[in-house]
Design a protein around this motif. Structure first.
Motif, short mmCIF file in Angstrom:
data_model
loop_
_atom_site.label_atom_id
_atom_site.label_comp_id
_atom_site.label_asym_id
_atom_site.label_seq_id
_atom_site.Cartn_x
_atom_site.Cartn_y
_atom_site.Cartn_z
N ARG A 38 59.15 93.49 21.43
CA ARG A 38 58.09 94.47 21.48
C ARG A 38 58.13 95.67 22.61
NH1 ARG A 38 52.03 93.55 20.78
NH2 ARG A 38 52.67 92.54 18.65
N ASP A 39 58.08 96.76 22.31
CA ASP A 39 58.06 97.83 23.39
C ASP A 39 56.47 98.08 23.40
OD1 ASP A 39 58.15 99.97 25.12
OD2 ASP A 39 59.80 100.86 23.79
N ILE A 40 56.11 98.00 24.80
CA ILE A 40 54.48 97.85 25.08
C ILE A 40 54.16 99.02 26.02
CG2 ILE A 40 54.13 95.49 24.55
CD1 ILE A 40 54.01 95.02 27.54
N GLU A 41 55.28 99.99 26.38
CA GLU A 41 54.78 101.33 27.06
C GLU A 41 55.70 102.37 26.50
OE1 GLU A 41 56.49 100.93 31.11
OE2 GLU A 41 54.75 99.76 31.64
N ALA A 42 54.90 103.54 26.27
CA ALA A 42 55.59 104.87 25.59
C ALA A 42 56.25 105.41 26.75
CB ALA A 42 54.45 105.40 24.88
N ASP A 43 57.38 105.00 27.43
CA ASP A 43 58.20 105.62 28.55
C ASP A 43 59.76 106.04 27.89
OD1 ASP A 43 59.49 103.11 28.20
OD2 ASP A 43 58.60 102.46 30.30
N GLY A 44 59.75 105.66 26.47
CA GLY A 44 61.34 105.97 26.19
C GLY A 44 62.15 105.18 26.42
N ASN A 45 61.99 104.04 27.20
CA ASN A 45 63.05 103.09 27.70
C ASN A 45 63.09 101.76 26.72
OD1 ASN A 45 63.36 104.41 30.20
ND2 ASN A 45 61.99 103.13 31.36
N PRO A 46 64.43 101.81 26.05
CA PRO A 46 64.41 100.86 24.97
C PRO A 46 64.29 99.51 25.90
CG PRO A 46 66.52 102.05 25.02
CD PRO A 46 65.45 102.38 26.22
N VAL A 47 63.81 98.49 25.00
CA VAL A 47 63.46 97.08 25.41
C VAL A 47 64.43 96.17 24.72
CG1 VAL A 47 61.47 97.61 26.21
CG2 VAL A 47 61.84 96.65 24.04
N LYS A 48 64.78 94.87 25.28
CA LYS A 48 65.58 93.87 24.33
C LYS A 48 65.33 92.39 24.97
CE LYS A 48 69.01 94.48 28.28
NZ LYS A 48 70.56 94.53 28.71
#
Length: 112
Positions: A38-48
């Motif tokens: 899950r992405d938990i920050e609206a910073d535009g960085n993808p997560v994996k």
């Protein structure tokens, strides 16, 4: 009752392993057979989430979430979450936030 269902659906149910690193959260479920990220920050960085399964222990698998915090929910209703299929047991994992032209922020590997 409806408010309770909405809150209950927003967190990982029955997670066996869970780790948060910077803007990313990953967890396993279904007896370590399903990986979620899950992405938990609206910073535009993808997560994996990077992980290894018993069926192919030397192969590193990567589950990407490029949809951001407002991305579609997984099968459990968790918003902005990508979920793997249910396959062989996951025995090692880490969670990362990708950063453009910089090293990724990763949790380090956890074995379980």
């Amino acid at each position: 009752m409806l408010a309770f269902a909405a809150v209950a659906g927003s967190s990982p149910a029955f997670a066996e392993w869970s780790k948060t690193e910077h803007g990313a959260k990953a967890w396993t479920e279904a007896n370590y057979r399903i990986m979620n990220v899950r992405d938990i920050e609206a910073d535009g960085n993808p997560v994996k989430a990077e992980y290894h399964r018993n069926a192919h222990p030397s192969t590193k698998l990567t589950l990407w979430n490029k949809g951001g915090v407002d991305g579609p929910p997984d099968n459990d209703g968790n918003p902005g979450t990508v979920e793997s299929g249910k396959h062989s047991r996951i025995f090692k994992a880490q969670v990362c936030e990708e950063r453009d032209k910089l090293p990724d922020f990763c949790s380090g590997w956890y074995s379980f």
